[in-house]
Design a protein around this motif. Structure first.
Motif, short mmCIF file in Angstrom:
data_model
loop_
_atom_site.label_atom_id
_atom_site.label_comp_id
_atom_site.label_asym_id
_atom_site.label_seq_id
_atom_site.Cartn_x
_atom_site.Cartn_y
_atom_site.Cartn_z
N LEU A 43 0.83 -1.21 0.00
CA LEU A 43 0.00 0.00 0.00
C LEU A 43 0.86 1.26 0.00
O LEU A 43 0.60 2.19 -0.75
CB LEU A 43 -0.94 0.00 1.21
CG LEU A 43 -1.91 1.17 1.31
CD1 LEU A 43 -2.85 1.17 0.12
CD2 LEU A 43 -2.68 1.10 2.61
N VAL A 44 1.91 1.25 0.81
CA VAL A 44 2.80 2.40 0.86
C VAL A 44 3.47 2.61 -0.49
O VAL A 44 3.57 3.73 -0.99
CB VAL A 44 3.85 2.25 1.99
CG1 VAL A 44 4.96 3.27 1.86
CG2 VAL A 44 3.19 2.35 3.34
N GLY A 45 3.90 1.54 -1.13
CA GLY A 45 4.53 1.64 -2.44
C GLY A 45 3.58 2.19 -3.49
O GLY A 45 3.95 3.06 -4.30
N LEU A 46 2.35 1.70 -3.50
CA LEU A 46 1.36 2.19 -4.47
C LEU A 46 1.00 3.65 -4.23
O LEU A 46 0.92 4.44 -5.17
CB LEU A 46 0.10 1.32 -4.41
CG LEU A 46 0.24 -0.09 -4.96
CD1 LEU A 46 -1.00 -0.92 -4.63
CD2 LEU A 46 0.47 -0.07 -6.45
N VAL A 47 0.81 4.01 -2.99
CA VAL A 47 0.45 5.40 -2.67
C VAL A 47 1.62 6.33 -2.98
O VAL A 47 1.42 7.41 -3.53
CB VAL A 47 0.00 5.52 -1.20
CG1 VAL A 47 -0.12 6.97 -0.78
CG2 VAL A 47 -1.32 4.80 -1.00
N PHE A 48 2.84 5.92 -2.66
CA PHE A 48 4.01 6.73 -2.96
C PHE A 48 4.15 6.93 -4.48
O PHE A 48 4.41 8.04 -4.94
CB PHE A 48 5.27 6.09 -2.39
CG PHE A 48 6.51 6.89 -2.63
CD1 PHE A 48 6.74 8.07 -1.94
CD2 PHE A 48 7.46 6.48 -3.56
CE1 PHE A 48 7.88 8.82 -2.16
CE2 PHE A 48 8.60 7.22 -3.79
CZ PHE A 48 8.81 8.40 -3.09
N GLY A 49 3.95 5.87 -5.24
CA GLY A 49 4.02 5.98 -6.69
C GLY A 49 2.95 6.91 -7.23
O GLY A 49 3.20 7.71 -8.14
N TYR A 50 1.74 6.81 -6.68
CA TYR A 50 0.67 7.68 -7.13
C TYR A 50 0.96 9.14 -6.76
O TYR A 50 0.69 10.05 -7.54
CB TYR A 50 -0.68 7.24 -6.55
CG TYR A 50 -1.83 8.07 -7.06
CD1 TYR A 50 -2.26 7.94 -8.36
CD2 TYR A 50 -2.45 9.01 -6.25
CE1 TYR A 50 -3.30 8.71 -8.85
CE2 TYR A 50 -3.48 9.78 -6.73
CZ TYR A 50 -3.91 9.62 -8.03
OH TYR A 50 -4.92 10.40 -8.52
N LEU A 51 1.52 9.37 -5.59
CA LEU A 51 1.87 10.73 -5.20
C LEU A 51 2.97 11.31 -6.08
O LEU A 51 2.95 12.50 -6.40
CB LEU A 51 2.27 10.78 -3.72
CG LEU A 51 1.14 10.56 -2.73
CD1 LEU A 51 1.68 10.53 -1.31
CD2 LEU A 51 0.05 11.61 -2.88
N LEU A 52 3.91 10.48 -6.51
CA LEU A 52 4.91 10.93 -7.47
C LEU A 52 4.25 11.34 -8.78
O LEU A 52 4.59 12.36 -9.38
CB LEU A 52 5.95 9.85 -7.73
CG LEU A 52 7.03 9.66 -6.69
CD1 LEU A 52 7.91 8.47 -7.04
CD2 LEU A 52 7.88 10.91 -6.56
N PHE A 53 3.30 10.51 -9.22
CA PHE A 53 2.56 10.82 -10.44
C PHE A 53 1.82 12.15 -10.29
O PHE A 53 1.85 12.99 -11.19
CB PHE A 53 1.57 9.70 -10.76
CG PHE A 53 0.53 10.09 -11.75
CD1 PHE A 53 0.84 10.21 -13.10
CD2 PHE A 53 -0.77 10.35 -11.35
CE1 PHE A 53 -0.13 10.57 -14.02
CE2 PHE A 53 -1.74 10.73 -12.25
CZ PHE A 53 -1.42 10.84 -13.60
N LEU A 54 1.16 12.36 -9.16
CA LEU A 54 0.44 13.61 -8.94
C LEU A 54 1.39 14.81 -8.90
O LEU A 54 1.04 15.89 -9.37
CB LEU A 54 -0.35 13.55 -7.63
CG LEU A 54 -1.68 12.83 -7.69
CD1 LEU A 54 -2.38 12.93 -6.33
CD2 LEU A 54 -2.57 13.36 -8.77
N GLY A 55 2.58 14.61 -8.35
CA GLY A 55 3.56 15.69 -8.34
C GLY A 55 3.97 16.10 -9.74
O GLY A 55 4.00 17.29 -10.07
#
Length: 73
Positions: A43-55
């Motif tokens: 979950l942390v990996g997926l959320v971190f990846g999504y936050l990078l995408f949003l950035g």
């Protein structure tokens, strides 16, 4: 209202909202279909990846608005 939604920035905003909805639905599906559920590390990996995408998405949005304000038409 329709002009805002069909403008370039409106399309950016709607695309970002759509990606958020798809991400949340995908997390829900993964948590139900994986045999052990969605682990905290996954979950942390997926959320971190999504936050990078949003950035990156936000930076692109900002750059796009700055280009329009600097162009002489």
């Amino acid at each position: 209202m329709r002009d805002r939604l069909t403008s370039d920035l409106g399309v950016y905003a709607l695309s970002g909202l759509f990606s958020l909805v798809v991400f949340v639905v995908a997390l829900g599906i993964l948590s139900r279909t994986l045999p052990d559920g969605l682990g905290s590390r996954q979950l942390v990996g997926l959320v971190f990846g999504y936050l990078l995408f949003l950035g990156v998405y936000s930076v692109a949005w900002y750059i796009y608005t700055e280009i329009d304000s600097r162009e002489e038409i």
